[in-house]
Write a protein that holds these residues in place. Structure first.
Motif, PDB file in Angstrom:
ATOM      1  N   HIS A 195      43.145  27.466  45.626  1.00  0.00           N
ATOM      2  CA  HIS A 195      43.348  28.763  44.986  1.00  0.00           C
ATOM      3  C   HIS A 195      42.254  29.699  45.484  1.00  0.00           C
ATOM      4  O   HIS A 195      41.124  29.277  45.756  1.00  0.00           O
ATOM      5  CB  HIS A 195      43.275  28.609  43.465  1.00  0.00           C
ATOM      6  N   ARG A 196      42.582  30.970  45.594  1.00  0.00           N
ATOM      7  CA  ARG A 196      41.614  31.907  46.181  1.00  0.00           C
ATOM      8  C   ARG A 196      40.343  32.054  45.345  1.00  0.00           C
ATOM      9  O   ARG A 196      39.317  32.512  45.856  1.00  0.00           O
ATOM     10  CB  ARG A 196      42.269  33.278  46.402  1.00  0.00           C
ATOM     11  N   MET A 249      37.814  35.820  49.894  1.00  0.00           N
ATOM     12  CA  MET A 249      39.130  35.232  50.143  1.00  0.00           C
ATOM     13  C   MET A 249      40.240  36.159  49.661  1.00  0.00           C
ATOM     14  O   MET A 249      41.248  36.360  50.358  1.00  0.00           O
ATOM     15  CB  MET A 249      39.241  33.873  49.464  1.00  0.00           C
ATOM     16  N   SER A 250      40.057  36.748  48.486  1.00  0.00           N
ATOM     17  CA  SER A 250      41.063  37.695  47.987  1.00  0.00           C
ATOM     18  C   SER A 250      41.163  38.910  48.896  1.00  0.00           C
ATOM     19  O   SER A 250      42.255  39.406  49.186  1.00  0.00           O
ATOM     20  CB  SER A 250      40.707  38.133  46.559  1.00  0.00           C
ATOM     21  N   GLN A 254      43.085  38.026  52.095  1.00  0.00           N
ATOM     22  CA  GLN A 254      44.527  37.948  51.857  1.00  0.00           C
ATOM     23  C   GLN A 254      45.118  39.340  51.644  1.00  0.00           C
ATOM     24  O   GLN A 254      46.217  39.638  52.142  1.00  0.00           O
ATOM     25  CB  GLN A 254      44.811  37.065  50.646  1.00  0.00           C
ATOM     26  N   ASP A 304      45.276  32.148  54.122  1.00  0.00           N
ATOM     27  CA  ASP A 304      44.959  33.548  54.391  1.00  0.00           C
ATOM     28  C   ASP A 304      46.055  34.483  53.885  1.00  0.00           C
ATOM     29  O   ASP A 304      45.990  35.689  54.101  1.00  0.00           O
ATOM     30  CB  ASP A 304      44.710  33.781  55.889  1.00  0.00           C
ATOM     31  N   ARG A 329      42.282  26.761  53.009  1.00  0.00           N
ATOM     32  CA  ARG A 329      42.065  28.020  52.291  1.00  0.00           C
ATOM     33  C   ARG A 329      43.043  29.041  52.871  1.00  0.00           C
ATOM     34  O   ARG A 329      42.788  29.635  53.929  1.00  0.00           O
ATOM     35  CB  ARG A 329      40.619  28.498  52.419  1.00  0.00           C
TER      36      ARG A 329
END
Length: 388
Positions: free
Chosen positions: A283-284, A79-80, A83, A306, A304
């Motif tokens: 939260h990521r 996820m981090s 982003q 992006d 979630r």
């Protein structure tokens, strides 16, 4: 050999990268020494292949059109990384040059990354960093000779960094506990690097330090303070379309061992019932298992994002009320959403929710995050009662 970039930014999270963009925008607006970039036509953030980006953008020391070179050292969680790729796309749309440097996981090692980045760090005239507690960053600062160092926000940790620097303490994340004998041995071995990094982050004759932050801090003696009011985000996106519902912002306090997971679940359930929450922005770093349990227990739509939440909220659609536990967004969203009619509300953490292993600093730090937030509505703890 590539010419050096006068300003080198080193980021490890999406929020850090967003705040580098805000800093560059503010410096240009203030007539700072950054050259004027020539932005490309703005377009939607895109998911780019980091390997292709690295090949196209050159090495970490390549000079950018505006004198700013951004090096992204990504974490391993998907996820981090997603982003970061999207914010990196926005940075390129603004005319900045971005280099993707793996340092963790399968395709990268810390030692190889340090060797690759050291020449650029050594040549930089100004270094912008986002996480003054990062051990990887501390090691990177060893060869630095820059006459100016800028610290941009990586969240509320900026508040603890400023406090520790002012007290002359070693840099340590607020939620960390003492650990066992092995941890203490590692801390002892690392102490010289930590001390050297602290000296780099301390203003002195011939070495300027600037804080670029949305947090309510008093800079240490000799340091400059520049307020981050998210001017770039407001100019680039929005205003957002508002929905009728209330959105709740998630936190990683469970993942960091600060808040008991069952207490957290009960608090989310109570807030959803009391305030008509329909969506939960994760939260990521929140775990899929925790998010699944939240969805099953509350019926909330789990989102979630992006992009960092400041960008998500500004682009919209977003609820007319945004509820959050003590976190970065209770300080940043009032800036990003100025004039939109959105209300940001914060629900404090009841001490009964803390785990037995939570850091002794946890209670005071979280209370400080809540108490110092500007332009927010404070909800009573009774709005989210602890589990009985």
């Amino acid at each position: 050999m590539h010419p050096s970039a006068p300003t080198l930014a080193l980021v490890e999270s999406p929020v850090q990268l967003l705040n580098v963009l805000e800093w560059a925008h503010t410096r240009r607006g203030d007539g700072g020494p950054l050259l004027t970039a020539v932005p490309r036509q703005p377009g939607p953030a895109r998911d780019r292949d980091p390997a292709r980006d690295r090949d196209r953008s050159g090495g970490p020391g390549t000079a950018a059109a505006d004198g700013l070179r951004i090096v992204v050292v990504p974490p391993t969680d998907p996820m981090s990384r997603g982003q970061l790729r999207r914010v990196a796309g926005l940075a390129r749309d603004e005319g900045h040059t971005v280099h993707w440097q793996e340092a963790r996981g399968g395709s990268g090692s810390p030692a190889r990354a340090l060797a690759a980045l050291a020449p650029a760090v050594r040549r930089a005239e100004r270094i912008v960093v986002g996480d003054p507690f990062s051990r990887f960053l501390h090691l990177l600062l060893v060869p630095a000779r820059a006459g100016e160092l800028v610290v941009v926000d990586d969240g509320t940790a900026t508040m603890e960094f400023v406090a520790q620097l002012g007290r002359g303490e070693r840099l340590r994340r607020w939620h960390r506990t003492g650990g066992g004998a092995a941890s203490r041995a590692r801390e002892l071995a690392y102490a010289p690097v930590s001390a050297a990094a602290r000296r780099r982050l301390t203003p002195r004759d011939g070495h300027a330090v600037e804080l670029f932050t949305s947090m309510p801090v008093t800079p240490p003696p000799g340091a400059r303070l520049r307020v981050n009011d998210f001017a770039w985000t407001r100019a680039r996106f929005g205003p957002p379309r508002l929905t009728r519902g209330t959105d709740l912002v998630g936190t990683s306090l469970v993942e960091t061992g600060v808040v008991d997971p069952f207490r957290y679940l009960d608090a989310v359930r109570a807030l959803a019932r009391e305030h008509g929450v329909t969506r939960y922005f994760a939260h990521r770093r929140e775990s899929p298992e925790k998010l699944r349990a939240l969805s099953e227990a509350t019926g909330l739509e789990i989102v979630r994002p992006d992009l960092p939440l400041e960008l998500i909220a500004r682009r919209g659609p977003i609820g007319r009320t945004i509820v959050s536990f003590p976190s970065t967004v209770v300080h940043t969203l009032p800036y990003a959403l100025t004039g939109t009619g959105v209300t940001v509300a914060v629900c404090g953490i009841d001490p009964a929710w803390l785990t037995a292993t939570a850091s002794p600093r946890a209670r005071g730090f979280l209370a400080g995050v809540t108490d110092t937030a500007r332009d927010v509505r404070r909800l009573p703890l009774g709005a989210a009662p602890a589990a009985g």
